[in-house]
Design an enzyme around this catalytic site. Structure first.
Site, short mmCIF file in Angstrom:
data_model
loop_
_atom_site.label_atom_id
_atom_site.label_comp_id
_atom_site.label_asym_id
_atom_site.label_seq_id
_atom_site.Cartn_x
_atom_site.Cartn_y
_atom_site.Cartn_z
N LYS A 59 38.57 87.69 53.24
CA LYS A 59 37.38 87.75 52.92
C LYS A 59 37.25 89.57 52.28
CE LYS A 59 33.31 87.85 51.58
NZ LYS A 59 32.45 86.94 50.53
N PHE B 136 34.88 89.26 36.05
CA PHE B 136 34.73 90.39 36.65
C PHE B 136 35.15 91.66 35.59
CE2 PHE B 136 33.61 88.08 39.96
CZ PHE B 136 32.69 88.39 40.96
N CYS C 122 26.92 92.61 49.70
CA CYS C 122 28.45 92.52 49.96
C CYS C 122 29.37 93.56 49.43
CB CYS C 122 28.93 90.96 49.29
SG CYS C 122 27.98 89.54 50.56
N LYS D 104 10.24 83.10 58.68
CA LYS D 104 11.12 82.35 57.94
C LYS D 104 10.96 80.94 58.26
CE LYS D 104 14.69 85.62 56.34
NZ LYS D 104 16.14 86.23 56.41
N LYS E 17 29.02 97.13 51.17
CA LYS E 17 29.32 97.19 52.41
C LYS E 17 30.68 96.82 52.89
CE LYS E 17 27.60 92.84 54.65
NZ LYS E 17 28.72 92.42 55.11
N GLU F 164 32.71 83.06 53.92
CA GLU F 164 32.10 82.62 52.65
C GLU F 164 32.24 83.32 51.49
OE1 GLU F 164 30.12 79.80 52.72
OE2 GLU F 164 30.33 80.39 50.59
N1 LIG Z 1 24.64 87.06 50.59
C1 LIG Z 1 25.87 86.59 50.23
O1 LIG Z 1 25.82 86.73 48.63
C2 LIG Z 1 26.98 86.57 50.96
C3 LIG Z 1 28.26 86.17 50.46
C4 LIG Z 1 29.15 85.66 51.31
C5 LIG Z 1 29.43 86.32 52.79
N2 LIG Z 1 27.99 86.95 53.19
C6 LIG Z 1 28.35 87.38 54.46
O2 LIG Z 1 27.33 86.54 55.33
C7 LIG Z 1 26.72 87.03 56.52
C8 LIG Z 1 25.20 86.74 56.27
O3 LIG Z 1 24.54 87.35 55.11
P1 LIG Z 1 23.03 86.99 54.57
O4 LIG Z 1 23.06 87.70 53.03
O5 LIG Z 1 23.07 85.58 54.66
O6 LIG Z 1 22.39 87.78 55.52
P2 LIG Z 1 20.72 87.65 55.62
O7 LIG Z 1 20.43 88.99 56.30
O8 LIG Z 1 20.08 87.31 54.34
O9 LIG Z 1 20.47 86.79 56.89
C9 LIG Z 1 20.96 86.74 58.17
C10 LIG Z 1 19.82 86.06 59.13
O10 LIG Z 1 20.40 85.97 60.29
C11 LIG Z 1 19.28 85.91 61.15
N3 LIG Z 1 19.61 86.05 62.51
C12 LIG Z 1 19.92 87.40 63.01
N4 LIG Z 1 20.18 87.44 64.43
C13 LIG Z 1 20.06 86.05 64.77
C14 LIG Z 1 20.29 85.34 65.91
N5 LIG Z 1 20.90 86.04 67.14
N6 LIG Z 1 20.24 84.01 65.96
C15 LIG Z 1 19.55 83.18 64.64
N7 LIG Z 1 19.43 84.03 63.70
C16 LIG Z 1 19.72 85.19 63.37
C17 LIG Z 1 18.30 86.84 60.60
O11 LIG Z 1 16.88 86.98 61.07
C18 LIG Z 1 18.42 86.68 59.07
O12 LIG Z 1 17.61 85.57 58.64
C19 LIG Z 1 27.03 88.52 56.34
O13 LIG Z 1 28.09 88.73 57.15
C20 LIG Z 1 27.50 88.75 55.03
O14 LIG Z 1 28.47 89.88 54.74
C21 LIG Z 1 26.99 87.14 52.35
#
Ligand SMILES: NC(=O)c1ccc[n+]([C@@H]2O[C@H](COP(=O)([O-])OP(=O)(O)OC[C@H]3O[C@@H](n4cnc5c(N)ncnc54)[C@H](O)[C@@H]3O)[C@@H](O)[C@H]2O)c1
Length: 439
Positions: A204, A249, A260, A35, A263, A151
């Site tokens: 959230k 919605f 999201c 990445k 889970k 977020e």
């Molecule tokens: N995807 C969404 O639409 C969304 C919206 C709101 C909130 N969230 C929340 O935000 C969080 C992240 O979601 P996402 O979809 O972006 O996850 P994702 O899986 O797409 O990304 C997570 C990233 O974190 C990296 N990572 C893991 N451990 C790490 C470390 N120790 N140091 C640095 N990088 C590390 C991983 O390699 C990965 O690239 C989750 O808790 C999710 O529930 C997601």
């Protein structure tokens, strides 16, 4: 302000890019070398409209950097944002292992005082738990304060949602830390809601659970409409104009999916169970959604009988349009049910095929266009409401299918377009079917 963001997934990358866009100096860290390599070349590892342009502009302006080194990223950072994944465990609880590792990484590398912001979706009490881990492991000269800043962006419009959010939640027990985070976001001109850390964590989950429940509610209404001869589109419009209900919605379909809602709803149920609260409404939300994801297959069996050897063209794989994310996409369950019944599935999606292949492998075939997928098909399932499908050339599609039978799981084809077809059987969700020219 110098900001470090841990995790360059959908949330971390969008946040990092947008914070650099409003003038901050941002460094994004990820443990995934591929990445970071890709980001350094200016290529976004995720499909998110508008993100790659902003990434390139801010990287070129020197405001946005990428690294795999926590030491390098945390050096001098005033605010550290944690945006790592919190996936679901088998019992429904949120898996906090990435969060714990992130806390350890910060503690091992932080040499100055900073504000630590948890942006990931985490159960109530997680900020306190992470603080305990860091208190134990951090260099004693380092002081830090926690801020919970959940977020709310939606994949597919992450940049817009970040730049024009409805509100920013800042949960903290420390006024200075909260003020620092307010200052970071101030160029966005978005209203702040200041709360305790535990309230912010709960906001959230309660928000996502409420939205998921709204979807399950309208899906139940849709199923009832289908039986009693009402049209759910009109019903939802009539309901949604009431300001107390709202129009968003209220689109019926084949259920919610994605990284999201599924889970987060299960994690909130898990928290409720642990605390002796019988959240039966939320249990039904999940049960209705599980049922709804099977609706297209059930309708197809009702119409076509045995699906063994039938060719089903699946239009859409991603859990929603404008994203390549396949996490918990309803298409996975549908494809598996169809193949278990012996159907041949050929799927097309504008951007999610590569990610779908990692999950569905060669259990289905993949097409590079709508026409290729629907050629000689016995039926079409519309699974994701991509704009491309709203405007597809119906006449051509129908003429090349074995039987022109369409199950629209997202009600995305307009009735007027169907009514001008010479021959079609069209089955939407919660609206009367349209049958033209079939013998
Ligand atoms: N995807 C969404 O639409 C969304 C919206 C709101 C909130 N969230 C929340 O935000 C969080 C992240 O979601 P996402 O979809 O972006 O996850 P994702 O899986 O797409 O990304 C997570 C990233 O974190 C990296 N990572 C893991 N451990 C790490 C470390 N120790 N140091 C640095 N990088 C590390 C991983 O390699 C990965 O690239 C989750 O808790 C999710 O529930 C997601």
């Amino acid at each position: 302000m110098k900001i470090a963001v841990l995790g360059t997934g959908y949330v971390g990358l969008s946040t990092g890019v947008c914070l650099s866009e409003i003038g901050h100096s941002v460094i994004c860290i990820d443990t995934d070398e591929q990445k970071i390599k890709s980001l350094r070349r200016g290529v976004s590892p995720i499909y998110e409209p508008g993100l790659e342009n902003l990434l390139a502009q801010n990287a070129a302006a020197g405001r946005l950097q990428f690294t795999t080194s926590h030491r390098e990223a945390l050096n001098g950072a005033e605010i550290i944002i944690i945006a790592v994944g919190t996936p679901q465990m088998a019992d429904g609880a949120a898996d906090l292992s990435y969060m714990v590792q992130a806390a350890k990484d910060i503690a091992a590398n932080l040499v100055q005082s900073a504000v630590v912001v948890i942006k990931s979706t985490v159960p109530v009490g997680t900020n306190d738990f992470i603080k305990e881990i860091m208190d134990e492991l951090c260099n004693e000269k380092v002081t830090f304060n926690m801020v919970s800043n959940p977020e709310f962006l939606r994949q597919g419009s992450a940049v817009m949602d970040t730049m024009h959010a409805d509100r920013i939640i800042i949960g903290s027990e420390n006024k200075e830390a909260a003020k620092k985070v307010e200052e970071m976001y101030s160029p966005l001109n978005v209203p702040f809601i200041l709360t305790s850390i535990r309230s912010a964590e709960m906001i959230k989950y309660a928000s996502n659970a409420f939205l998921a429940t709204k979807i399950s509610f309208i899906n139940e209404v849709a199923n009832l409409c289908g039986v009693v001869g009402a049209d759910v589109t009109d019903v939802a419009k009539g309901m949604g104009k009431d300001k107390r209900i709202g129009e968003t919605f209220l689109q019926p379909g084949i259920g919610y999916g994605g990284s999201c809602f599924p889970k987060d709803v299960r994690a909130l149920l898990h928290t409720a169970n642990l605390n002796g609260i019988h959240f039966s409404l939320l249990k039904e939300t999940v049960a209705i959604n599980d049922f709804q994801q099977e609706v297209l297959v059930k309708k197809a069996i009702e119409r076509l009988g045995d699906l063994k050897g039938k060719k089903v063209a699946m239009l859409g794989l991603a859990f929603k349009p404008e994203t390549d994310d396949m996490r918990e996409a309803p298409s996975i369950k549908i494809a598996r049910s169809l193949t278990n019944l012996g159907a041949e599935v050929v799927a097309y999606d504008p951007v999610a095929i590569d990610n779908a292949k990692n999950i569905l492998r060669d259990t289905i075939r993949y097409a590079s266009s709508v026409n290729e997928a629907t050629l000689d098909a016995d039926t079409v399932f519309i699974v994701t409401e991509w704009n491309e499908f709203r405007h597809l050339d119906l006449e051509t599609m129908i003429n090349t299918m074995r039987q022109p039978i369409v199950f629209d799981g997202r009600n995305c084809l307009e009735e007027e377009r169907i009514r001008v077809c010479k021959k079609i059987e069209y089955y939407p969700i919660g609206r009367p079917p349209i049958v033209i020219g079939m013998t």
